[in-house]
Enzyme design. Structure first.
Site, mmCIF file in Angstrom:
data_model
loop_
_atom_site.group_PDB
_atom_site.id
_atom_site.type_symbol
_atom_site.label_atom_id
_atom_site.label_comp_id
_atom_site.label_asym_id
_atom_site.label_seq_id
_atom_site.Cartn_x
_atom_site.Cartn_y
_atom_site.Cartn_z
ATOM 1 N N ARG A 131 71.721 31.006 58.992
ATOM 2 C CA ARG A 131 71.148 32.298 58.557
ATOM 3 C C ARG A 131 71.866 32.881 57.338
ATOM 4 N NH1 ARG A 131 68.320 30.182 61.131
ATOM 5 N NH2 ARG A 131 67.571 30.611 63.221
ATOM 6 N N GLU A 140 72.964 40.122 61.375
ATOM 7 C CA GLU A 140 72.004 39.231 60.708
ATOM 8 C C GLU A 140 71.036 40.089 59.886
ATOM 9 O OE1 GLU A 140 70.292 36.100 63.130
ATOM 10 O OE2 GLU A 140 68.396 36.224 62.040
ATOM 11 N N SER A 196 66.196 39.342 65.763
ATOM 12 C CA SER A 196 67.600 39.139 66.127
ATOM 13 C C SER A 196 68.492 40.016 65.256
ATOM 14 C CB SER A 196 67.995 37.676 65.939
ATOM 15 O OG SER A 196 67.318 36.891 66.880
#
Ligand SMILES: Cc1cc2nc3c(=O)[nH]c(=O)nc-3n(C[C@H](O)[C@H](O)[C@H](O)COP(=O)(O)OP(=O)(O)OC[C@H]3O[C@@H](n4cnc5c(N)ncnc54)[C@H](O)[C@@H]3O)c2cc1C
Length: 256
Positions: free
Chosen positions: A110, A235, A159
């Site tokens: 990510r 994130e 997320s």
């Protein structure tokens, strides 16, 4: 698509670039898919499936655009952008067109090391040949799995924290488990709540401010740090300005 950003309540001081429809084209040739950076990831997975190109099924589960996928190394269920990207085209601050090969991104989980000032305009992906019906079946299975395990119909940014370990790590620690163990499932701050269904998702119950959501995220990070010693990494990208008259309450972000 702004599916991975929180804009702070003071807004953005500066210019926001939004790519228009002409950057949303998707085409296929052989085993390659060329997609404009404004194309939705889901469209890329469908175009690939229709052309009998496998490997891009995971894009059907990411509710963003190709530009966001390149910046975030978006992925799910064990596959990510880096697995299928050949190259991407971008504009730099001088308005010059630059091409980045897959290796130039230095993709990690990510995350990419591509210069922050680049605006991606197009990407070329490559997959492997398979039967269109079989690919479409896998896309449907992926969607069904997501519907039952994630609150995707709620107001959420997906997320919130990256898993501490990349996929494939033996005994991989997942953020949701650490959050659950820290007793934060269902925790609230103002109009924001940690999802009961998937506790790495934060929900806007209707009237949450950006400060509620970011503050709740920091509550979660503090609880996890206290319980397990792990420092969760955001994130979701938090951008913009804290309102001038805001108290520090709720704006405790340490890595903004
Ligand atoms: C319900 C839900 C489920 C999600 N599930 C997943 C998942 O399974 N896997 C996953 O990886 N992510 C998931 N996400 C997060 C998000 O969808 C991805 O990170 C997605 O790639 C972000 O794309 P975007 O177009 O919305 O980017 P944005 O949120 O708009 O931007 C994200 C970052 O990318 C940059 N960016 C965007 N476009 C460009 C461009 N053209 N050029 C340069 N920089 C650009 C922005 O500046 C920003 O820094 C989920 C989000 C939600 C809301």
């Amino acid at each position: 698509a702004a599916s991975n950003v929180i804009v702070r309540d003071g807004g953005i001081v500066g210019v926001v670039v939004r790519l228009g429809p002409s950057f949303g084209k998707v085409s296929t040739e052989g085993l390659r898919v060329t997609a404009g950076a404004a194309a939705l990831d889901a469209r890329v997975s469908v175009a690939a499936a229709n052309a009998g190109i496998a490997g891009m099924e995971f894009f059907s589960g990411v509710p963003g655009t190709i530009g966001g996928a390149l910046r975030m190394n978006a992925g799910c269920y064990g596959r990510e952008t880096k697995d299928v990207l050949v190259e991407a085209h971008a504009l730099n601050r001088q308005g010059k067109r630059v091409t980045l090969k897959n290796a130039d991104f230095h993709f990690t989980y990510r995350h990419t090391e591509a210069p922050e000032d680049l605006i991606f305009v197009e990407a070329v992906f490559e997959g492997v040949q398979d039967d269109p019906a079989a690919i479409t079946e896998r896309i449907e299975a992926l969607k069904a799995r997501r519907e039952t395990t994630q609150p995707i119909r709620e107001k959420t940014g997906g997320s919130t924290f990256a898993n501490p370990d990349p996929p494939g790590t033996p005994n991989q620690r997942s953020s949701w488990k650490l959050i659950d163990e820290a007793g934060m499932r269902g925790a609230k701050r103002g109009g924001a709540q940690v999802s009961e269904l998937h506790c790495n998702f934060l929900l806007n119950l209707g009237d949450a401010t950006a400060a509620d959501i970011e503050g709740l995220g920091e509550d979660v990070r503090a609880a996890v740090k206290a319980k397990s010693g792990v420092e969760l990494r955001w994130e979701i990208k938090r951008i913009g300005r804290v309102p001038v008259n805001a108290t520090e309450e709720g704006y405790l972000a340490k890595d903004a």
